[in-house]
Write a protein that holds these residues in place. Sequence first.
Motif, PDB file in Angstrom:
ATOM      1  N   ALA A 131      67.010  69.518   9.369  1.00 60.99           N
ATOM      2  CA  ALA A 131      66.598  68.381   8.118  1.00 60.99           C
ATOM      3  C   ALA A 131      65.374  68.057   8.413  1.00 60.99           C
ATOM      4  O   ALA A 131      64.603  67.543   7.430  1.00 60.99           O
ATOM      5  CB  ALA A 131      67.856  67.642   7.671  1.00 60.99           C
ATOM      6  N   GLN A 133      62.727  69.237  10.113  1.00 64.96           N
ATOM      7  CA  GLN A 133      61.696  70.147  10.129  1.00 64.96           C
ATOM      8  C   GLN A 133      61.243  70.637   8.708  1.00 64.96           C
ATOM      9  O   GLN A 133      61.704  70.284   7.695  1.00 64.96           O
ATOM     10  CB  GLN A 133      62.279  71.572  10.725  1.00 64.96           C
ATOM     11  CG  GLN A 133      62.725  71.072  12.068  1.00 64.96           C
ATOM     12  CD  GLN A 133      63.313  72.288  13.043  1.00 64.96           C
ATOM     13  OE1 GLN A 133      63.218  73.566  12.370  1.00 64.96           O
ATOM     14  NE2 GLN A 133      64.061  72.213  14.057  1.00 64.96           N
ATOM     15  N   SER A 134      60.208  71.408   8.536  1.00 65.77           N
ATOM     16  CA  SER A 134      59.636  71.788   7.436  1.00 65.77           C
ATOM     17  C   SER A 134      60.704  72.658   6.568  1.00 65.77           C
ATOM     18  O   SER A 134      61.088  73.614   6.899  1.00 65.77           O
ATOM     19  CB  SER A 134      58.258  72.383   7.583  1.00 65.77           C
ATOM     20  OG  SER A 134      57.469  71.736   8.477  1.00 65.77           O
ATOM     21  N   PRO A 135      60.994  72.131   5.218  1.00 62.50           N
ATOM     22  CA  PRO A 135      62.001  73.117   4.298  1.00 62.50           C
ATOM     23  C   PRO A 135      61.317  74.454   3.972  1.00 62.50           C
ATOM     24  O   PRO A 135      60.252  74.348   4.170  1.00 62.50           O
ATOM     25  CB  PRO A 135      62.235  72.169   3.387  1.00 62.50           C
ATOM     26  CG  PRO A 135      61.131  71.135   3.277  1.00 62.50           C
ATOM     27  CD  PRO A 135      60.534  70.983   4.548  1.00 62.50           C
ATOM     28  N   VAL A 137      61.532  77.804   1.047  1.00 63.19           N
ATOM     29  CA  VAL A 137      62.122  78.232  -0.049  1.00 63.19           C
ATOM     30  C   VAL A 137      62.196  79.894  -0.001  1.00 63.19           C
ATOM     31  O   VAL A 137      61.193  80.429   0.178  1.00 63.19           O
ATOM     32  CB  VAL A 137      61.497  77.697  -1.472  1.00 63.19           C
ATOM     33  CG1 VAL A 137      61.997  78.235  -2.652  1.00 63.19           C
ATOM     34  CG2 VAL A 137      61.378  76.209  -1.506  1.00 63.19           C
ATOM     35  N   ASP A 146      66.553  77.005  -1.517  1.00 64.05           N
ATOM     36  CA  ASP A 146      65.801  76.042  -1.357  1.00 64.05           C
ATOM     37  C   ASP A 146      66.357  75.312   0.086  1.00 64.05           C
ATOM     38  O   ASP A 146      67.301  74.455  -0.331  1.00 64.05           O
ATOM     39  CB  ASP A 146      65.525  74.995  -2.411  1.00 64.05           C
ATOM     40  CG  ASP A 146      64.546  73.864  -2.146  1.00 64.05           C
ATOM     41  OD1 ASP A 146      64.378  73.540  -0.673  1.00 64.05           O
ATOM     42  OD2 ASP A 146      63.786  73.379  -2.978  1.00 64.05           O
ATOM     43  N   THR A 147      65.847  75.358   1.043  1.00 61.56           N
ATOM     44  CA  THR A 147      66.638  74.730   2.465  1.00 61.56           C
ATOM     45  C   THR A 147      66.600  73.161   2.543  1.00 61.56           C
ATOM     46  O   THR A 147      67.271  72.667   2.885  1.00 61.56           O
ATOM     47  CB  THR A 147      66.195  75.492   3.469  1.00 61.56           C
ATOM     48  OG1 THR A 147      64.941  75.297   3.921  1.00 61.56           O
ATOM     49  CG2 THR A 147      66.430  76.915   3.641  1.00 61.56           C
ATOM     50  N   GLY A 148      65.360  72.979   1.990  1.00 67.26           N
ATOM     51  CA  GLY A 148      65.032  71.445   1.913  1.00 67.26           C
ATOM     52  C   GLY A 148      66.114  70.474   0.805  1.00 67.26           C
ATOM     53  O   GLY A 148      66.575  69.499   1.414  1.00 67.26           O
ATOM     54  N   ARG A 150      68.645  71.993  -0.320  1.00 68.19           N
ATOM     55  CA  ARG A 150      70.237  72.604  -0.213  1.00 68.19           C
ATOM     56  C   ARG A 150      70.499  72.840  -1.557  1.00 68.19           C
ATOM     57  O   ARG A 150      71.730  72.634  -1.911  1.00 68.19           O
ATOM     58  CB  ARG A 150      70.897  71.679   0.633  1.00 68.19           C
ATOM     59  CG  ARG A 150      70.376  71.697   2.136  1.00 68.19           C
ATOM     60  CD  ARG A 150      71.630  70.941   2.973  1.00 68.19           C
ATOM     61  NE  ARG A 150      72.910  71.740   3.173  1.00 68.19           N
ATOM     62  CZ  ARG A 150      73.043  72.503   3.845  1.00 68.19           C
ATOM     63  NH1 ARG A 150      71.958  72.801   4.811  1.00 68.19           N
ATOM     64  NH2 ARG A 150      74.276  73.415   4.093  1.00 68.19           N
ATOM     65  N   ASP A 167      74.780  77.671   4.504  1.00 63.62           N
ATOM     66  CA  ASP A 167      73.924  77.994   5.706  1.00 63.62           C
ATOM     67  C   ASP A 167      74.129  79.445   5.810  1.00 63.62           C
ATOM     68  O   ASP A 167      73.066  79.950   6.415  1.00 63.62           O
ATOM     69  CB  ASP A 167      74.701  77.183   6.740  1.00 63.62           C
ATOM     70  CG  ASP A 167      74.553  75.652   6.549  1.00 63.62           C
ATOM     71  OD1 ASP A 167      73.541  75.248   6.145  1.00 63.62           O
ATOM     72  OD2 ASP A 167      75.478  74.910   7.346  1.00 63.62           O
ATOM     73  N   ALA A 170      71.271  80.884   3.349  1.00 61.46           N
ATOM     74  CA  ALA A 170      70.045  80.605   3.999  1.00 61.46           C
ATOM     75  C   ALA A 170      69.577  81.543   5.147  1.00 61.46           C
ATOM     76  O   ALA A 170      68.570  81.868   5.299  1.00 61.46           O
ATOM     77  CB  ALA A 170      70.054  79.082   4.338  1.00 61.46           C
TER      78      ALA A 170
END
Length: 233
Positions: A131, A133-135, A137, A146-148, A150, A167, A170
């Motif tokens: 979280a 780190q750089s998210p 998409v 979108d991992t940032g 979630r 998870d 992703a």
Amino acid sequence: MTQPVRRLVLVVEDDPVISETVSRRLEAEGYAVARASDGPAAVRAATEQRPDALVLDLMLPGFDGLEVCRRVQAERPVPVLMLTARDDESDILAGLAVGADDYLTKPFGMRELVARVAALLRRVDRAAELAQQSPAVHSVGDLVVDTGARRCTAAGELVHLTPTEFDLLACLAAAPGQVLTRERLLAEVWDWPEASGTRTVDSHVKSLRAKIGAARVRTAHGVGYALEAPEQP
């Protein structure tokens, strides 16, 4: 020197022998342990003591483990290892749907249970690190992950996923079209390096397909899974 804070595991089991055995083994491994023997007591304990993880039996007095998991996860996300007496896919999928992260079928070995709990907690720690780190998409057809934030949308519609389902998605979305083996998914998503839990992957994929559409996740039989944009008619 300051002693490290022990992780608290809430053991929810109505069988006193199993509860005592599991609790003692976890304590021997360095965990702090709280116990509850029915559904209402489990929810109260989760609210008051805020455990780091739950070992949760499916069949409980008061109300069952599914309802416990649903209520606990509605308050805050907690990793849950579900215990079930039956190797029944419907029970397993129901548990995953309400937020369980992993499951063990009774009878089980204490060594495996401890390893699963440790893997769940490592996964939480790793998610916290990611979280920071750089998210990223990832877009696969009309599926956007979108991992940032979630968040996941399919055809513009928000898809509600459990933390583990997100998870898993992703991980697949980071390598669209590439077949990821069950062993790799198990290691990267669950932080479980051995192949003995590959059925956990299969169960979560089935649950994920029910939410994003079966055609989006291709099975490479005997190997693993790939995320792909479904073919247009």
